[in-house]
Design a protein around this motif. Structure first.
Motif, PDB file in Angstrom:
ATOM      1  N   GLY A 123      40.250  51.877  32.656  1.00 32.72           N
ATOM      2  CA  GLY A 123      41.001  51.376  33.799  1.00 32.72           C
ATOM      3  C   GLY A 123      40.252  50.296  34.560  1.00 32.72           C
ATOM      4  O   GLY A 123      40.836  49.279  34.952  1.00 32.72           O
ATOM      5  N   LEU A 124      38.971  50.499  34.771  1.00 27.96           N
ATOM      6  CA  LEU A 124      38.167  49.491  35.467  1.00 27.96           C
ATOM      7  C   LEU A 124      38.047  48.221  34.630  1.00 27.96           C
ATOM      8  O   LEU A 124      38.102  47.111  35.171  1.00 27.96           O
ATOM      9  N   ALA A 125      37.892  48.381  33.316  1.00 24.00           N
ATOM     10  CA  ALA A 125      37.813  47.217  32.435  1.00 24.00           C
ATOM     11  C   ALA A 125      39.108  46.410  32.496  1.00 24.00           C
ATOM     12  O   ALA A 125      39.086  45.173  32.525  1.00 24.00           O
ATOM     13  N   TRP A 126      40.225  47.107  32.532  1.00 32.59           N
ATOM     14  CA  TRP A 126      41.516  46.426  32.673  1.00 32.59           C
ATOM     15  C   TRP A 126      41.585  45.663  33.991  1.00 32.59           C
ATOM     16  O   TRP A 126      42.090  44.533  34.055  1.00 32.59           O
ATOM     17  N   ALA A 127      41.072  46.279  35.068  1.00 32.77           N
ATOM     18  CA  ALA A 127      41.126  45.646  36.388  1.00 32.77           C
ATOM     19  C   ALA A 127      40.232  44.407  36.464  1.00 32.77           C
ATOM     20  O   ALA A 127      40.602  43.407  37.088  1.00 32.77           O
ATOM     21  N   PHE A 128      39.060  44.460  35.808  1.00 34.16           N
ATOM     22  CA  PHE A 128      38.115  43.353  35.919  1.00 34.16           C
ATOM     23  C   PHE A 128      38.306  42.285  34.853  1.00 34.16           C
ATOM     24  O   PHE A 128      37.927  41.142  35.054  1.00 34.16           O
ATOM     25  N   GLY A 129      38.851  42.654  33.706  1.00 34.70           N
ATOM     26  CA  GLY A 129      38.909  41.704  32.607  1.00 34.70           C
ATOM     27  C   GLY A 129      37.534  41.533  31.998  1.00 34.70           C
ATOM     28  O   GLY A 129      36.588  42.235  32.329  1.00 34.70           O
ATOM     29  N   TYR A 130      37.396  40.588  31.093  1.00 36.95           N
ATOM     30  CA  TYR A 130      36.094  40.356  30.485  1.00 36.95           C
ATOM     31  C   TYR A 130      35.771  38.877  30.515  1.00 36.95           C
ATOM     32  O   TYR A 130      36.614  38.036  30.815  1.00 36.95           O
ATOM     33  N   LEU A 131      34.537  38.525  30.211  1.00 35.39           N
ATOM     34  CA  LEU A 131      34.021  37.193  30.480  1.00 35.39           C
ATOM     35  C   LEU A 131      34.758  36.075  29.752  1.00 35.39           C
ATOM     36  O   LEU A 131      34.777  34.948  30.227  1.00 35.39           O
ATOM     37  N   GLU A 132      35.353  36.365  28.617  1.00 34.21           N
ATOM     38  CA  GLU A 132      36.092  35.316  27.925  1.00 34.21           C
ATOM     39  C   GLU A 132      37.312  34.865  28.720  1.00 34.21           C
ATOM     40  O   GLU A 132      37.780  33.764  28.560  1.00 34.21           O
ATOM     41  N   ARG A 133      37.790  35.762  29.578  1.00 34.13           N
ATOM     42  CA  ARG A 133      38.978  35.429  30.362  1.00 34.13           C
ATOM     43  C   ARG A 133      38.666  35.090  31.819  1.00 34.13           C
ATOM     44  O   ARG A 133      39.380  34.339  32.447  1.00 34.13           O
ATOM     45  N   LYS A 134      37.626  35.684  32.357  1.00 31.72           N
ATOM     46  CA  LYS A 134      37.411  35.554  33.791  1.00 31.72           C
ATOM     47  C   LYS A 134      35.932  35.684  34.128  1.00 31.72           C
ATOM     48  O   LYS A 134      35.272  36.644  33.757  1.00 31.72           O
ATOM     49  N   ARG A 135      35.410  34.695  34.842  1.00 31.25           N
ATOM     50  CA  ARG A 135      34.009  34.729  35.272  1.00 31.25           C
ATOM     51  C   ARG A 135      33.824  35.780  36.368  1.00 31.25           C
ATOM     52  O   ARG A 135      34.730  36.030  37.158  1.00 31.25           O
ATOM     53  N   GLU A 136      32.647  36.390  36.401  1.00 34.82           N
ATOM     54  CA  GLU A 136      32.333  37.321  37.494  1.00 34.82           C
ATOM     55  C   GLU A 136      32.412  36.585  38.823  1.00 34.82           C
ATOM     56  O   GLU A 136      31.934  35.458  38.955  1.00 34.82           O
ATOM     57  N   SER A 137      33.007  37.218  39.791  1.00 35.82           N
ATOM     58  CA  SER A 137      33.203  36.591  41.102  1.00 35.82           C
ATOM     59  C   SER A 137      32.225  37.143  42.124  1.00 35.82           C
ATOM     60  O   SER A 137      31.519  38.123  41.870  1.00 35.82           O
ATOM     61  N   GLN A 138      32.237  36.525  43.298  1.00 39.68           N
ATOM     62  CA  GLN A 138      31.409  37.030  44.382  1.00 39.68           C
ATOM     63  C   GLN A 138      31.877  38.410  44.810  1.00 39.68           C
ATOM     64  O   GLN A 138      31.078  39.254  45.227  1.00 39.68           O
ATOM     65  N   LYS A 139      33.177  38.674  44.684  1.00 44.35           N
ATOM     66  CA  LYS A 139      33.699  40.002  45.005  1.00 44.35           C
ATOM     67  C   LYS A 139      33.098  41.054  44.070  1.00 44.35           C
ATOM     68  O   LYS A 139      32.742  42.154  44.515  1.00 44.35           O
ATOM     69  N   ASP A 140      32.968  40.720  42.779  1.00 43.06           N
ATOM     70  CA  ASP A 140      32.337  41.644  41.832  1.00 43.06           C
ATOM     71  C   ASP A 140      30.908  41.954  42.264  1.00 43.06           C
ATOM     72  O   ASP A 140      30.462  43.108  42.204  1.00 43.06           O
ATOM     73  N   LYS A 141      30.193  40.919  42.692  1.00 40.72           N
ATOM     74  CA  LYS A 141      28.799  41.106  43.100  1.00 40.72           C
ATOM     75  C   LYS A 141      28.704  41.958  44.368  1.00 40.72           C
ATOM     76  O   LYS A 141      27.807  42.795  44.491  1.00 40.72           O
ATOM     77  N   THR A 142      29.637  41.744  45.283  1.00 41.00           N
ATOM     78  CA  THR A 142      29.633  42.527  46.518  1.00 41.00           C
ATOM     79  C   THR A 142      29.921  44.004  46.236  1.00 41.00           C
ATOM     80  O   THR A 142      29.244  44.892  46.753  1.00 41.00           O
ATOM     81  N   VAL A 143      30.929  44.265  45.392  1.00 43.09           N
ATOM     82  CA  VAL A 143      31.258  45.654  45.046  1.00 43.09           C
ATOM     83  C   VAL A 143      30.092  46.308  44.308  1.00 43.09           C
ATOM     84  O   VAL A 143      29.763  47.478  44.548  1.00 43.09           O
TER      85      VAL A 143
END
Length: 283
Positions: free
Chosen positions: A236-256
């Motif tokens: 479920g979390l992987a679905w919510a975040f996606g993976y690097l080929e589709r989406k770069r890690e964001s500042q929100k990811d770093k904050t969480v």
């Protein structure tokens, strides 16, 4: 005479490109205020180093295991059974944050949903789980990013023990729920990516899931509810975040991820500190 420039440079905390520290936006990735103290926090930067991150996760588990043995005193299990050799006492594990219906319903220890992921019941228990972390975490870091791996490991572990609690498991510990969250994330990655590589990952991880299920039903005392909950939470979390080929890690990811780290450290320090006080008072 022209005054000397006081501008300094730094590596953007998001894309790691060299920029001026007073840039309002990174000219390469567009992150806001890349020179702010929070975004350049040492703990946040440290999570970007996969090798250091892995060593810290394993190190904290080893320290908590050693502490649980210390507080067990003469209650340490030293038996011929390798599955229970060097096992901390139940009292020690309860005080340090074992989870389940007993700690939560009787003592209100909801924080044990976090702490239980860092406790182990024997030398083989921690050895197997840390070997699994060593094998799975680098893959999840590579495909999702180090910050998302921290989130999946932490929140997936919490989710695994919440499912275990709802299922009525009375007393439980171990990093296997968090490890299974990494398995769930890898499973999601393989299925959603597809192609030759994705399908190969999915088949391999599916084989692990089947093996864990068989092993879990053959060996008594294994918390299959936590394993299943961890896999579901990780996917479920992987679905919510996606993976690097589709989406770069964001500042929100770093904050969480930082909140997960600080929350975990706070819970573990509270558990060790409160247990130390009790241990000193009742020696």
């Amino acid at each position: 005479m022209t005054p000397k420039s006081t501008r300094s440079s730094l590596l953007c905390p998001n894309c790691r490109r060299l920029i001026s520290s007073d840039e309002p936006l990174c000219p390469y990735c567009g992150i806001r205020k890349p020179g702010s103290g929070f975004k350049n926090n040492a703990m946040v930067r440290g999570m970007s180093d996969p090798d250091l991150l892995l060593k810290v996760i394993i190190g904290i588990n080893v320290v908590m295991y050693a502490v649980s043995l210390l507080f067990s005193g003469h209650g340490i299990g030293v038996t011929a059974n390798p599955l229970s050799f060097l096992s901390p006492s139940n009292n020690s594990m309860l005080l340090l944050g074992a989870s389940g219906t007993l700690p939560i319903d009787r003592f209100g220890r909801w924080w044990s949903l976090v702490s239980a992921n860092w406790l182990h019941g024997s030398i083989l228990h921690i050895l197997f789980n840390m070997l699994a972390v060593r094998n799975l975490a680098p893959f999840v870091v590579r495909e999702f990013g180090s910050y998302r791996m921290v989130i999946i490991f932490t929140l997936g572990g919490v989710g695994s023990y919440f499912v275990s609690y709802l299922a009525g498991v009375s007393f439980t510990i171990g990093a296997s729920g968090a490890v299974c969250a990494l398995v769930g994330a890898a499973l999601y990655f393989g299925k959603s990516r597809g192609g030759e590589y994705g399908n190969a990952v999915y088949r391999q991880v599916s084989g692990w899931v089947v093996s864990m299920a068989i092993f879990g039903f053959m060996i008594p005392g294994i918390n299959n509810w936590a394993h299943g909950g961890g896999i579901a939470a990780g996917a479920g979390l992987a679905w919510a975040f996606g993976y690097l080929e589709r989406k770069r890690e964001s500042q929100k990811d770093k904050t969480v991820a930082l909140v997960c780290v600080l929350g975990t450290l706070g819970v573990l320090l509270w558990a060790v500190g409160s247990t130390t006080v009790l241990w000193m008072n009742y020696r």
